[in-house]
Design a protein around this motif. Structure first.
Motif: not given
Lengths: 112, 113
Positions: A13, A17-18
């Motif tokens: 990612i 971001e998560n």
């Protein structure tokens, strides 16, 4: 033997971001724990959730536990490059052995 | 909390030889656990070491191959015997777990050539 499996096996990612990792296990547990491992060295404990708890938070970490589905998830919010590591769930079995059995792990790469 | 000193941190060994890994804990603990982590894999429990009794081995691990000593409540050793390249792994000792977190040594990275 492994108690459970994690998915995804690998996750890439962007910073900010998560990241969500999932863990499934097979037998009844006392608690479930999440650990981080950097570059194949010692493990660092992140968070512990007991079998009678459903959700727990610690800083940017959120863990859920669904004992009916024998599954847990770890959410890392607003990820940073320093979060790059392998993440493992581990279950403490509901017996007197105090054995901690690890899942297969997720390799997280956070791109700066 | 517990601090574990594990050594050696790494070693390269010839096949057929044995290596003994040591773990020293800064407090007295009843149970110590030994894990193996093969390259790119997760941790697999080898055995539980209790002071004053024989270690309890998990399926697939035997005492002749992985003898364990637990002479007191702060120390344990794991020996990897008659090594082959398949034994190349990271070996970790651990204490704690139960109702609280477990603590791990920094691991011994073993390469068998």
């Amino acid at each position: 033997s492994q108690q459970g499996e994690e998915d995804p096996q690998a996750l890439s990612i962007q910073e900010g971001e998560n990241a969500t990792m999932n863990c499934s296990y097979k037998t009844s547990i006392n608690n479930l724990q999440w650990y981080r491992q950097n570059s194949g060295r010692g493990l660092v404990h992140l968070i512990l959730i007991r079998s009678n708890e459903r959700e727990k938070h610690s800083g940017r970490l959120r863990v859920t536990l669904d004992t009916s589905k024998k599954s847990s998830s770890l959410l890392i919010t607003a990820s940073r490059a320093a979060d790059t590591a392998s993440y493992f769930c581990a279950t403490l079995l509901r017996d007197a052995t105090n054995k901690l059995i690890f899942g297969t792990g997720t390799l997280l790469a956070v791109q700066p | 909390s517990a601090v574990i000193s594990q050594k050696p941190s790494r070693d390269i060994c010839q096949r057929g030889t044995s290596l003994t890994i040591q773990c020293q804990v800064d407090s007295q603990v009843t149970m110590m656990f030994w894990y193996r982590q093969q390259p790119g894999q997760s941790l697999t429990l080898i055995a539980t070491a209790n002071q004053g009794s024989e270690a309890t081995y998990e399926s697939g691990f035997v005492i002749d191959k992985f003898p364990i000593s637990r002479p007191n409540l702060t120390f344990s050793t794991l020996t990897v015997s008659n090594m082959s390249p398949e034994d190349s792994s990271i070996y970790l000792c651990s204490v704690g777990a139960g109702k609280t977190e477990a603590f791990f040594g920094q691991g011994t990275r073993l390469t068998v050539v």
